[in-house]
Design a protein around this motif. Structure first.
Motif, PDB file in Angstrom:
ATOM      1  N   LEU A   1       8.451   2.162   5.226  1.00 39.01           N
ATOM      2  CA  LEU A   1       8.977   0.906   5.756  1.00 39.01           C
ATOM      3  C   LEU A   1       8.791   0.818   7.254  1.00 39.01           C
ATOM      4  CD1 LEU A   1      12.307   0.493   3.752  1.00 39.01           C
ATOM      5  CD2 LEU A   1      10.268  -0.954   3.575  1.00 39.01           C
ATOM      6  N   ALA A   2       9.100   1.910   7.961  1.00 38.03           N
ATOM      7  CA  ALA A   2       8.932   1.915   9.415  1.00 38.03           C
ATOM      8  C   ALA A   2       7.459   1.747   9.782  1.00 38.03           C
ATOM      9  CB  ALA A   2       9.487   3.204  10.008  1.00 38.03           C
ATOM     10  N   ARG A   3       6.577   2.375   9.004  1.00 35.73           N
ATOM     11  CA  ARG A   3       5.141   2.255   9.281  1.00 35.73           C
ATOM     12  C   ARG A   3       4.654   0.837   9.016  1.00 35.73           C
ATOM     13  NH1 ARG A   3       0.277   3.632   6.495  1.00 35.73           N
ATOM     14  NH2 ARG A   3       1.394   4.381   4.647  1.00 35.73           N
ATOM     15  N   ARG A   4       5.117   0.234   7.917  1.00 35.39           N
ATOM     16  CA  ARG A   4       4.686  -1.144   7.604  1.00 35.39           C
ATOM     17  C   ARG A   4       5.256  -2.137   8.596  1.00 35.39           C
ATOM     18  NH1 ARG A   4       2.724  -4.994   7.699  1.00 35.39           N
ATOM     19  NH2 ARG A   4       2.136  -6.533   6.089  1.00 35.39           N
ATOM     20  N   VAL A   5       6.504  -1.959   8.994  1.00 35.08           N
ATOM     21  CA  VAL A   5       7.097  -2.858   9.983  1.00 35.08           C
ATOM     22  C   VAL A   5       6.394  -2.700  11.334  1.00 35.08           C
ATOM     23  CG1 VAL A   5       9.196  -3.305  11.335  1.00 35.08           C
ATOM     24  CG2 VAL A   5       9.331  -3.081   8.838  1.00 35.08           C
TER      25      VAL A   5
ATOM     26  N   GLY B   1      12.032   2.129  -5.035  1.00 37.29           N
ATOM     27  CA  GLY B   1      13.477   2.087  -5.113  1.00 37.29           C
ATOM     28  C   GLY B   1      14.080   1.032  -4.208  1.00 37.29           C
ATOM     29  N   HIS B   2      15.346   1.205  -3.893  1.00 43.25           N
ATOM     30  CA  HIS B   2      16.050   0.262  -3.020  1.00 43.25           C
ATOM     31  C   HIS B   2      16.085   0.830  -1.606  1.00 43.25           C
ATOM     32  CE1 HIS B   2      18.632  -3.095  -2.080  1.00 43.25           C
ATOM     33  NE2 HIS B   2      19.475  -2.275  -1.470  1.00 43.25           N
ATOM     34  N   VAL B   3      15.338   0.203  -0.707  1.00 39.66           N
ATOM     35  CA  VAL B   3      15.237   0.634   0.691  1.00 39.66           C
ATOM     36  C   VAL B   3      14.881   2.129   0.752  1.00 39.66           C
ATOM     37  CG1 VAL B   3      16.225   0.263   2.974  1.00 39.66           C
ATOM     38  CG2 VAL B   3      17.192  -0.948   1.043  1.00 39.66           C
ATOM     39  N   GLY B   4      13.999   2.549  -0.142  1.00 40.30           N
ATOM     40  CA  GLY B   4      13.543   3.941  -0.157  1.00 40.30           C
ATOM     41  C   GLY B   4      12.206   4.060   0.541  1.00 40.30           C
ATOM     42  N   PHE B   5      11.117   3.959  -0.233  1.00 44.19           N
ATOM     43  CA  PHE B   5       9.762   3.944   0.310  1.00 44.19           C
ATOM     44  C   PHE B   5       9.478   5.158   1.194  1.00 44.19           C
ATOM     45  CE2 PHE B   5      10.915  -0.514  -0.438  1.00 44.19           C
ATOM     46  CZ  PHE B   5       9.841  -0.965  -1.196  1.00 44.19           C
ATOM     47  N   MET B   6       9.830   6.336   0.689  1.00 41.22           N
ATOM     48  CA  MET B   6       9.583   7.562   1.450  1.00 41.22           C
ATOM     49  C   MET B   6       8.219   8.142   1.074  1.00 41.22           C
ATOM     50  SD  MET B   6      12.093   7.815   3.472  1.00 41.22           S
ATOM     51  CE  MET B   6      11.743   9.452   4.117  1.00 41.22           C
TER      52      MET B   6
ATOM     53  N   ASP C   1       0.817  -1.226   0.000  1.00 38.36           N
ATOM     54  CA  ASP C   1       0.000   0.000   0.000  1.00 38.36           C
ATOM     55  C   ASP C   1       0.851   1.277   0.000  1.00 38.36           C
ATOM     56  OD1 ASP C   1       0.969   0.121   2.580  1.00 38.36           O
ATOM     57  OD2 ASP C   1      -0.979  -0.075   3.560  1.00 38.36           O
ATOM     58  N   PHE C   2       2.119   1.152  -0.396  1.00 45.64           N
ATOM     59  CA  PHE C   2       2.976   2.335  -0.463  1.00 45.64           C
ATOM     60  C   PHE C   2       2.549   3.243  -1.606  1.00 45.64           C
ATOM     61  CE2 PHE C   2       6.771   4.288  -2.509  1.00 45.64           C
ATOM     62  CZ  PHE C   2       6.994   5.263  -1.544  1.00 45.64           C
ATOM     63  N   VAL C   3       2.373   4.545  -1.289  1.00 46.52           N
ATOM     64  CA  VAL C   3       2.021   5.544  -2.296  1.00 46.52           C
ATOM     65  C   VAL C   3       3.032   6.687  -2.192  1.00 46.52           C
ATOM     66  CG1 VAL C   3       0.279   7.152  -3.136  1.00 46.52           C
ATOM     67  CG2 VAL C   3      -0.421   4.957  -2.140  1.00 46.52           C
ATOM     68  N   PRO C   4       3.876   6.880  -3.216  1.00 49.25           N
ATOM     69  CA  PRO C   4       4.876   7.955  -3.147  1.00 49.25           C
ATOM     70  C   PRO C   4       4.226   9.317  -3.353  1.00 49.25           C
ATOM     71  CG  PRO C   4       4.913   6.944  -5.306  1.00 49.25           C
ATOM     72  CD  PRO C   4       3.939   6.140  -4.487  1.00 49.25           C
TER      73      PRO C   4
END
Length: 344
Positions: free
Chosen positions: A313-317, A297-302, A9-12
């Protein structure tokens, strides 16, 4: 295979979906301040790894424990490390990062380094933490190289071989050979140059002590990560060459055999990996949930939330740790049910 793939559900933010923007943005923002302490842990072979614990941490020894493994040449200073550790700490979990050999403040003692398939140190650490905190629920997460290592470790140990309730793999290069190829293409060569420069500098400082037939001039002339793995990583750790290392260390081939609940988070536009990565791999097993984002991207997800830049990433984790937190019955909740909308 489709049944185990789900759309993340990541939306940039608008206009910031580019994979390189997403990859680089976390490294351009101010680094989170996070109180911590260091611990040097002696391994069975006499070498060391360094741990970084978030402080003050819970007083209750039964508090759940979050264990993080970083990526290639990463550390506690990596933006993702601080964000993920802070997220676990905010939930009341005890949070710790293990630095792979030579990646902390101190050089490691033995004439060797670390690699993507090196599971022994992580296995030993989890065992030590099981003795220290026998009543604590434990979840491990790995990022990039650390994620491939963690998936391989979970596969090796089976469902009950680790004192873990679950594992989380983020941006894992599950096909190392394909990843090495991607890093030789286009703008991705910038990431390769950065990582290679760090690896070569570290190796140069210890070259006289390493059992390698390698001159300073030849080391300096290495141009790709595949070249480096061929003449340094492989011979230093018992592999025939880079191809042998990639084949034996890549964890993707075990996706269908994992028994421990495992969440895999990945972006289809990851510049470190081919877009069809999961088409090349076995179908994930019933214990595995793969969430694919179209971008990130690579370990992006901002993402932009509440008027500031935040790590998805922090929110999903955080959501996953909440799902795995013990209920009143004392058992952790499992991965989302099969009835949830699948990947499409």
């Amino acid at each position: 295979m489709i049944g185990q793939l789900h759309r993340a559900d990541f939306v940039p933010p608008a206009g910031l979906a580019n994979r390189h923007v997403q990859t680089l943005l976390p490294r351009l923002l101010p680094r989170r301040r996070l109180p911590h302490r260091w611990e040097t842990l002696t391994l069975p072979d006499g070498d060391i790894v360094e741990l970084t614990w978030v402080t003050p941490g819970p007083e209750d020894t039964a508090a759940p424990l979050f264990i993080l493994f970083h990526g290639l040449e990463g550390s506690f200073d990596s933006p993702y490390a601080r964000e993920l550790l802070a997220a676990a700490d905010a939930l009341g979990w005890r949070a710790v990062l293990m630095h792979f050999r030579g990646c902390g403040r101190l050089p490691n003692r033995l004439p060797r380094a670390y690699h993507s398939g090196d599971t022994a140190d992580a296995y030993w650490l989890i065992g030590q933490l099981a003795h220290r905190y026998p009543r604590a629920l434990k979840v491990a997460a790995g990022v990039s190289l650390g994620a491939n290592m963690l998936v391989k470790l979970v596969a090796e140990q089976g469902g009950d071989g680790l004192d873990l309730a679950g594992a989380i793999a983020i941006s894992a290069p599950l096909d190392l050979s394909a990843s090495a190829d991607c890093l030789q293409q286009g703008f991705s060569r910038v990431y390769q140059r950065h990582l290679l420069a760090s690896l070569k500098a570290k190796t140069a400082r210890r070259l006289a002590d390493l059992p390698l037939d390698l001159s300073t001039e030849r080391l300096r002339g290495l141009r790709t990560l595949r070249d480096y793995d061929d003449v340094v990583t492989a011979p230093l750790h018992g592999f025939r060459d880079a191809a042998d290392y990639y084949r034996r260390a890549s964890a993707g081939r075990w996706l269908g055999q994992l028994e421990l609940p495992t969440l895999v988070l990945h972006a289809e536009d990851d510049p470190f990996m081919p877009p069809d990565l999961f088409d090349r791999l076995p179908a994930p097993g019933e214990s595995v949930r793969v969430e694919l984002a179209r971008c990130g991207g690579h370990v992006g997800f901002m993402e932009w939330r509440d008027g500031r830049w935040r790590s998805w990433l922090a929110r999903r984790v955080t959501r996953q740790l909440e799902d795995w937190t013990p209920t009143l019955s004392g058992r952790p909740r499992r991965l989302p049910a099969e009835s949830e909308p699948p990947f499409r």
